[in-house]
Structure formats: C-alpha cells, structure tokens
Write an enzyme that holds these catalytic residues in place. Structure first.
Site, PDB file in Angstrom:
ATOM      1  N   PHE A 135      27.010  54.071  21.215  1.00  0.00           N
ATOM      2  CA  PHE A 135      27.336  53.545  19.450  1.00  0.00           C
ATOM      3  C   PHE A 135      27.103  52.231  19.289  1.00  0.00           C
ATOM      4  O   PHE A 135      28.176  51.757  20.270  1.00  0.00           O
ATOM      5  CB  PHE A 135      27.996  53.636  18.939  1.00  0.00           C
ATOM      6  CG  PHE A 135      28.234  53.378  17.359  1.00  0.00           C
ATOM      7  CD1 PHE A 135      27.253  54.069  15.975  1.00  0.00           C
ATOM      8  CD2 PHE A 135      29.450  52.758  17.246  1.00  0.00           C
ATOM      9  CE1 PHE A 135      28.219  54.172  15.051  1.00  0.00           C
ATOM     10  CE2 PHE A 135      29.295  52.680  15.838  1.00  0.00           C
ATOM     11  CZ  PHE A 135      28.643  53.266  15.031  1.00  0.00           C
ATOM     12  N   ASP A 220      29.523  45.661  25.348  1.00  0.00           N
ATOM     13  CA  ASP A 220      29.476  46.233  24.530  1.00  0.00           C
ATOM     14  C   ASP A 220      31.067  46.997  24.121  1.00  0.00           C
ATOM     15  O   ASP A 220      30.819  47.711  24.677  1.00  0.00           O
ATOM     16  CB  ASP A 220      28.717  47.630  23.090  1.00  0.00           C
ATOM     17  CG  ASP A 220      29.461  47.404  21.990  1.00  0.00           C
ATOM     18  OD1 ASP A 220      30.490  47.023  21.934  1.00  0.00           O
ATOM     19  OD2 ASP A 220      29.087  48.103  20.697  1.00  0.00           O
ATOM     20  N   LYS A 249      37.239  45.301  16.826  1.00  0.00           N
ATOM     21  CA  LYS A 249      37.934  46.086  16.256  1.00  0.00           C
ATOM     22  C   LYS A 249      39.600  45.388  17.042  1.00  0.00           C
ATOM     23  O   LYS A 249      40.025  44.606  16.062  1.00  0.00           O
ATOM     24  CB  LYS A 249      37.504  47.357  17.291  1.00  0.00           C
ATOM     25  CG  LYS A 249      36.669  47.918  16.493  1.00  0.00           C
ATOM     26  CD  LYS A 249      36.695  49.631  17.352  1.00  0.00           C
ATOM     27  CE  LYS A 249      35.760  50.488  16.951  1.00  0.00           C
ATOM     28  NZ  LYS A 249      36.087  51.294  15.337  1.00  0.00           N
TER      29      LYS A 249
END
Ligand code: PLP
Length: 403
Positions: A135, A220, A249
């Site tokens: 993702f 990532d 995040k």
C-alpha cells in the site's frame, strides 16, 4: 445536533467511521462525545506516535501559530530548514522534499525515480516494480504502484509500466527486473497489507538487484518510520540503505506532513519547476515535526519501544493460549499484527467492534489481521489495561461465534 448520522448526510461515503465521535485525547486515552473513555492502541493508524496532545508538540504548534503560518515556496522558512537538517543528520539522506501526506511523499519519490532515470539513461528506463499486498497511498500513481487491485479498480486508465512481484520472493523480482527498471518500491513491513515483515535476505537481495540494473531502491517507511520499529527508520534494522525513503504519519505526530529523503546525486534531477506543493514544508508542520524528531530520535525512547513490543507480545501470547484465536502474532516495535486462525477468517472487523465496546481502540490490517499501532510512549499500565480489554473483547467475540 451533530452526531454520527450527520456523517451520512453531508460526507462523501468513502469512509464508514465507527459509531462514536472522539472529542478529546490525552496521552494514550481518548474520550467520545458522551465522555466515554477509551485506551488508544490504534494511534490514529500509526500516526500519534507521542500520544494525544503531547505538551511539547502543543507548545511548539502554539509558538509557531503565533509566529508564522505560511509563506509559500517562493520563500524558504526556518522550521523547514531545521527539520531537513535534522533528518539528513539522522539518516542516509542528504536532501529532503516536504509534502503534506504519505501518498504525496510517494508520488514525489516515484516521479523523482522516473525523472532521474530519464535524465541519466533515457526514456526506456521507466519500469517500476512494486509488490503484491503493498500500500503506497491513494493518488492515481500510488494506487497503481500499490499491490491491492481493489484500490485502483475503476479508476483507469492507470499510469503504465508498473509491475508487481511477490513480497519476500526474490525470484519473482529477478523474473521482472531488467536494465529498463527505474525503481523498486517496497515497505520494510507491509502495514495495510497485514503487518508482514520483509526478510533481511529479501531487502538485501533487492539492493543487489537494483545495483546490478541501475535501478533505485525506494523504501516506503510511511508506516514503519518515525521510531515505530524501535529504530528511527526500519532500514536501520536491516543493513540495507535505500536510495529514496518516504516518511509521513508519525513524523508529524498527528499534524499532516510527509517527506521524501534522498541523496544529492538523485535529488539533482528535481530541478527548479519539476515538482512542488503549495503547503509542503509549511512552518506549522515542520515546527511540530521538528519537535517530534527531537523526542523520538532518543536512543532510550527507541529502546523502550522494543521493550514495549515484548510486553505486548507476551500479553498477546497469553491471550492466545487462552482463546486460540490467532495463528500468528508478528511485527516489530509498536506495529503488531495478529492474524486470525482460518476458522475466524474475515472477522477482524467484528473483533474491532467488540474492542470498542470494551473501551479500546484497535485497528485491522485487512479482514484477517488485528493490528495495534499505539503511541511509542504508551504507559505500561495502559498496555496492561489494553491487553485486558483485548482479552475481554475476544472472549465476547467467541461467545457470540459459539452461540
Ligand atoms: N504508504 C504506506 C506504507 C502507508 O501505510 C500509507 C497510509 O496508510 C500511505 C503510504 C499513504 O499515506 P497517506 O494516507 O498519508 O497519504
């Protein structure tokens, strides 16, 4: 009166939020509109790395809010420069690009990889290899790079020359990679994909394959970064250095900010005008993120994340001995996934709902995995109470299952 049903009246239906509306948070606790208290083991999906309303972050945001909010990228600003300096000191990177979210950080990484390969090797070198189950965000480029078809279905035509290999399967990468590959993008631990860790051999093998074919290795670390695994970035656990790393995040502790980190050589392809963002690198976000980095780059805090990991794992093992509900409990630091045994497949959402009624916020990672991503400084008593809540939630779930 504003309540949960207002959501259905006025919001685009792309989310299906839970029945409660949180109105206040402090440390690892959250309160809803009826003043019910919850222990937060979800951390805003691996975002609130210092819990809610950490006094140093509140102070930093207030100070910056009273000083300077926005100047645009026609000018630079001191918080952005200070934060970039810190990130480059603490990682492999020499250069930083700021975004507002994870997807935008990955969008920048993928665009940079394409542009660098174009500049250096020509238009043919455009293939991007990603992994099944990955993702990377919700922009068109990042849903296409992501390895879950449900997120890109119906949004075509999609960006081209993106292929998917099998996670943790080097042979499947070898079968796809060539001198026309411009980049391989990988999460060191697939978060949304079920909290699945890449093996050290796999990541080292990817590094070697990328080197052989002059392809860039992109990590990532939007979910695994900012101290989540007990190192500032997960790559530091693996003896593998990527060419580009994306972070978001946790780096803002709840304030929206993302960043792409890379080397001087690779960054040189993003010349003036090739990429940008109105808000990326704004003083408010950078100020808060600087405070986050100052706190989480502390060795003792990072070691505590590892200690808290063991506390969670021991507690979850004990719960599993009692209820025999999980077939695997895994993860690193404070990113933990509990995969349900086959007979409970698809029921992670039902366990989340039970946890909510036990005063506990948890997450799922797909239909079969219960996920925890609490604050990195969650107090031990909240871990203990949280584990008790999980135990009760599972007992109540199983009671209904066996009815
Ligand atoms: N990459 C990873 C690994 C993620 O976990 C996420 C979000 O869950 C993203 C990218 C997208 O980040 P954002 O939602 O901030 O765009």
């Amino acid at each position: 009166m504003i309540n949960r049903s207002t959501f259905d009246d006025v919001m685009v239906p792309n989310y299906s939020p839970l029945a409660i509306i949180p109105v206040k948070g402090k440390d690892s606790r959250v309160w809803d509109e009826n003043n019910n208290e919850y222990i937060d083991l979800a951390g805003g999906i691996a975002v609130s790395c210092l819990g809610h309303c950490h006094p140093k972050l509140v102070q930093r945001l207030q100070n910056q809010a009273e000083t300077l909010w926005h100047v645009s990228n026609v000018l630079t600003n001191q918080p952005a420069l200070r934060l970039a300096e810190k990130l480059t000191e603490l990682t492999f990177a020499d250069k930083v690009y700021f975004s507002n979210s994870g997807a935008e950080a990955n969008e920048a990484a993928l665009k940079l990889a394409r542009r660098y390969s174009f500049d250096k090797f020509g238009v043919e070198k455009s293939q991007i290899i990603s992994f099944d189950g990955s993702f990377h965000g919700r922009t068109l480029f990042t849903v296409t790079a992501g390895g879950q078809a449900k997120y890109s279905e119906g949004f075509g035509p999609l960006p081209g020359d993106i292929d998917h290999a099998k996670f943790n399967d080097l042979a499947s990468v070898e079968a796809l990679i060539s001198d026309n590959t411009c980049a391989v993008i990988v999460e060191p631990i697939q978060g949304e994909g079920g909290v699945k860790s890449a093996s050290k051999d796999f990541l080292q093998g990817l590094r070697a394959l990328c080197d052989k074919h002059n392809a860039l290795l992109i990590f990532d670390e939007i979910q695994t970064g900012a101290g989540r695994t007990g190192e500032l970035y997960a790559y530091q656990n693996y003896d593998v250095v990527p060419d580009i790393l994306t972070t978001a995040k946790g780096i803002g502790g709840g304030f929206p900010i993302g960043a792409m980190l890379t080397t001087t050589e690779i960054a040189s392809s993003l010349v003036v005008g090739t990429h940008g963002s109105t808000y990326g690198g704004n003083p408010l976000g950078c100020s808060v993120a600087e405070a986050v980095v100052d706190i989480i780059s502390d060795r003792q805090l990072l070691d505590n994340v590892k200690a808290k990991h063991r506390k969670f794992m021991d507690g979850l093992d004990r719960i599993n001995e009692r209820h025999k509900i999980f077939k695997d409990i895994r993860g690193a630091g404070l990113l933990i996934g509990c995969e349900l045994r086959d007979e409970y497949k698809g029921k992670a959402g039902a366990i989340l709902a039970e946890a909510l009624s036990q005063g506990l916020l948890i997450l799922v990672a797909g239909p079969d995995v219960v996920r925890l991503a609490p604050s990195l400084i969650i107090p031990d008593e909240d871990i203990e109470q949280g584990l008790m809540g999980i135990d009760k939630a599972i007992a109540s779930f199983l009671e209904k299952e066996n009815d």
